[in-house]
Design a protein around this motif. Structure first.
Motif, PDB file in Angstrom:
ATOM      1  N   ARG A 113       0.962  -1.024   0.037  1.00  0.00           N
ATOM      2  CA  ARG A 113      -0.014  -0.074  -0.030  1.00  0.00           C
ATOM      3  C   ARG A 113       0.994   1.242  -0.079  1.00  0.00           C
ATOM      4  N   GLU A 115       0.101   5.223   0.534  1.00  0.00           N
ATOM      5  CA  GLU A 115      -0.859   6.671   0.605  1.00  0.00           C
ATOM      6  C   GLU A 115      -0.285   7.815   0.476  1.00  0.00           C
ATOM      7  N   SER A 117       0.085  12.344  -0.091  1.00  0.00           N
ATOM      8  CA  SER A 117      -0.296  13.491   0.090  1.00  0.00           C
ATOM      9  C   SER A 117       0.606  14.608  -0.202  1.00  0.00           C
ATOM     10  N   PHE A 120       4.508  13.954   0.428  1.00  0.00           N
ATOM     11  CA  PHE A 120       4.784  13.070   1.735  1.00  0.00           C
ATOM     12  C   PHE A 120       3.964  11.851   1.141  1.00  0.00           C
ATOM     13  N   HIS A 122       3.038   7.261   2.748  1.00  0.00           N
ATOM     14  CA  HIS A 122       3.161   6.318   3.552  1.00  0.00           C
ATOM     15  C   HIS A 122       3.241   4.949   2.986  1.00  0.00           C
ATOM     16  N   GLN A 124       3.400   0.785   2.849  1.00  0.00           N
ATOM     17  CA  GLN A 124       3.445  -0.509   3.810  1.00  0.00           C
ATOM     18  C   GLN A 124       3.931  -1.621   2.772  1.00  0.00           C
ATOM     19  N   LEU A 147       6.581  -0.562   7.639  1.00  0.00           N
ATOM     20  CA  LEU A 147       5.778   0.559   7.341  1.00  0.00           C
ATOM     21  C   LEU A 147       6.725   1.973   7.583  1.00  0.00           C
TER      22      LEU A 147
ATOM     23  N   ASP B  97       7.550  12.121  17.787  1.00  0.00           N
ATOM     24  CA  ASP B  97       7.763  12.925  16.539  1.00  0.00           C
ATOM     25  C   ASP B  97       6.162  12.685  15.940  1.00  0.00           C
ATOM     26  N   HIS B 101       1.052  16.138   6.823  1.00  0.00           N
ATOM     27  CA  HIS B 101       1.320  16.724   5.815  1.00  0.00           C
ATOM     28  C   HIS B 101       0.068  16.560   4.909  1.00  0.00           C
ATOM     29  N   GLY B 102      -0.748  17.566   4.712  1.00  0.00           N
ATOM     30  CA  GLY B 102      -1.914  17.497   3.901  1.00  0.00           C
ATOM     31  C   GLY B 102      -2.963  16.721   4.567  1.00  0.00           C
ATOM     32  N   ASP B 103      -3.515  15.720   3.904  1.00  0.00           N
ATOM     33  CA  ASP B 103      -4.275  14.490   4.175  1.00  0.00           C
ATOM     34  C   ASP B 103      -3.811  13.375   4.962  1.00  0.00           C
ATOM     35  N   ILE B 104      -2.622  13.272   5.256  1.00  0.00           N
ATOM     36  CA  ILE B 104      -1.727  12.191   5.890  1.00  0.00           C
ATOM     37  C   ILE B 104      -1.001  12.747   7.150  1.00  0.00           C
ATOM     38  N   ALA B 105      -0.624  11.853   8.080  1.00  0.00           N
ATOM     39  CA  ALA B 105       0.287  12.283   9.290  1.00  0.00           C
ATOM     40  C   ALA B 105       0.586  11.118   9.773  1.00  0.00           C
ATOM     41  N   HIS B 106       1.694  11.017  10.550  1.00  0.00           N
ATOM     42  CA  HIS B 106       2.358   9.821  11.269  1.00  0.00           C
ATOM     43  C   HIS B 106       2.622  10.516  12.703  1.00  0.00           C
ATOM     44  N   THR B 132       0.436   5.424  11.151  1.00  0.00           N
ATOM     45  CA  THR B 132       0.358   6.513  10.236  1.00  0.00           C
ATOM     46  C   THR B 132      -1.221   6.550  10.130  1.00  0.00           C
ATOM     47  N   PHE B 133      -1.757   7.985   9.769  1.00  0.00           N
ATOM     48  CA  PHE B 133      -3.072   8.207   9.622  1.00  0.00           C
ATOM     49  C   PHE B 133      -3.281   8.822   8.382  1.00  0.00           C
ATOM     50  N   ARG B 134      -4.680   8.694   7.939  1.00  0.00           N
ATOM     51  CA  ARG B 134      -5.255   9.282   7.089  1.00  0.00           C
ATOM     52  C   ARG B 134      -6.378  10.310   7.154  1.00  0.00           C
ATOM     53  N   SER B 143      -4.436   4.456   9.496  1.00  0.00           N
ATOM     54  CA  SER B 143      -4.233   3.502   8.292  1.00  0.00           C
ATOM     55  C   SER B 143      -3.326   2.313   8.649  1.00  0.00           C
TER      56      SER B 143
END
Lengths: 178, 154
Positions: A113, A115, A117, A120, A122, A124, A147, B97, B101-106, B132-134, B143
């Motif tokens: 995967r 994803e 934006s 940036f 992510h 997996q 990840l 940390d 960043h826009g629509d994603i984050a960690h 990780t987030f969306r 996510s």
């Protein structure tokens, strides 16, 4: 004895592997590519990160410490197995040690995967690590997953900001039979 | 409506700062929101509330636990329910940390997990955690996550 070798190998794999991406291409990446198509080359984060993963794998399988280190931000953080490594200099040293401990080790990375934006993303995925421990006659394989969070730099190349990895099997317990 | 001069300046200042700040504010809001999600998960874990944990995940989230293959949300929920029924957890984290960043984050954190089984056996584990987030329609959903134990400092 064999057990402790396996255990060592698992730990070093974990310490080594946290890796990188490639993938199905985030929806946002596809949108961005469409919007930009008229004026600039299409941007497809999924494809770029698949390429990143392919380069990570190629560098790893060649024992190319500099090539691997270049895939990390200067302040990148990796954690894998039982270690946390901060900064690309320390990450470089970790690869040096890992290749000394497991010469000829090979890895196969699969991205499941992406994803993204903007600049940036992510990623997996999973990995299969194969090496022949010192004293063993047959190669041994382990699987695990990773990840990470990645950043596209001004020149268009991606670097890892954070990546993390662990094995699919628990480390052997001290004193285990066999 | 006629505001006093000072009042007008205040209004103007507020208007200007709201025009200039949206990007920064969005990132700050995002950071506060993902930190709140982590806090909520930790509280739910310590309360033995599996549903309260799972509510923060995207339906297609992938969970990457150490020592076993990746699991989807339904399987993870079942594991959590079993785990929380069998054990009492005291889970503490330190967020190291946050990147939005826009629509994603960690979020990267360290954790310390003290576990007491129903037999009274106590174990401790320290480790590292990456989440990780969306952003899904205004909500930050997890996510993916991965963690790995690290040996305690000697």
């Amino acid at each position: 004895m064999r057990k402790s070798l396996i255990c060592l190998l698992i730990l070093s794999v974990c310490a080594l592997v946290a890796c990188a991406p490639a993938g199905e291409g985030g929806e946002e990446g596809a949108d961005a590519a469409t919007e930009n198509a008229a004026e600039t080359p299409a941007v497809d984060a999924g494809a770029e990160l698949r390429d990143y993963a392919a380069r990570w794998q190629a560098a790893y399988n060649a024992g190319d410490v500099d090539g691997l280190t270049a895939l990390y931000a200067a302040d990148a953080v990796r954690f894998a197995g039982n270690s946390l490594t901060e900064g690309s200099d320390a990450i470089r040293e970790q690869f040096v040690t890992a290749f000394e401990n497991n010469p000829g080790a090979q890895i196969a990375i699969e991205v499941s995967r992406v994803e993204d934006s903007g600049d940036f993303a992510h990623v997996q995925g999973s990995w299969t690590f194969t090496a022949t421990p010192e004293g063993a006659t047959e190669p041994m394989s382990f699987t695990g997953k990773f990840l990470g969070a990645y950043h596209r730099q001004a020149d268009g190349s991606w670097v890892a900001m954070v990546d993390a990895s662990n094995a699919d099997t628990p480390p052997a317990q001290e004193g285990d039979a066999s | 409506m006629s505001l006093p001069r000072v009042g007008r300046r205040v209004v103007l200042g507020v208007l200007l700062s709201s025009l200039l700040a949206p990007v920064t504010l969005a990132a700050q809001d995002g950071e506060a929101a993902v930190r709140a999600v982590v806090d909520s998960i930790v509280a739910a874990l310590n309360a033995g509330d599996a549903a309260g944990i799972v509510a923060h995940y995207a339906s297609d989230a992938s969970i990457l636990p150490p020592g076993e293959p990746a699991v989807g949300l339904e399987a993870y929920k079942a594991e959590l329910e079993q785990h929380l029924a069998d054990n009492t957890s005291v889970f503490e984290t330190e967020i190291l940390d946050v990147g939005v960043h826009g629509d994603i984050a960690h979020v990267r954190a360290s954790y310390h997990h003290s576990l007491t089984t129903s037999d009274g056996e106590e174990t401790h584990e320290m480790g590292n955690w990456l989440i990780t987030f969306r952003n899904v329609e205004g909500d930050w959903k997890i996510s993916g996550e991965i963690w790995a134990p690290a040996p305690a400092a000697m």
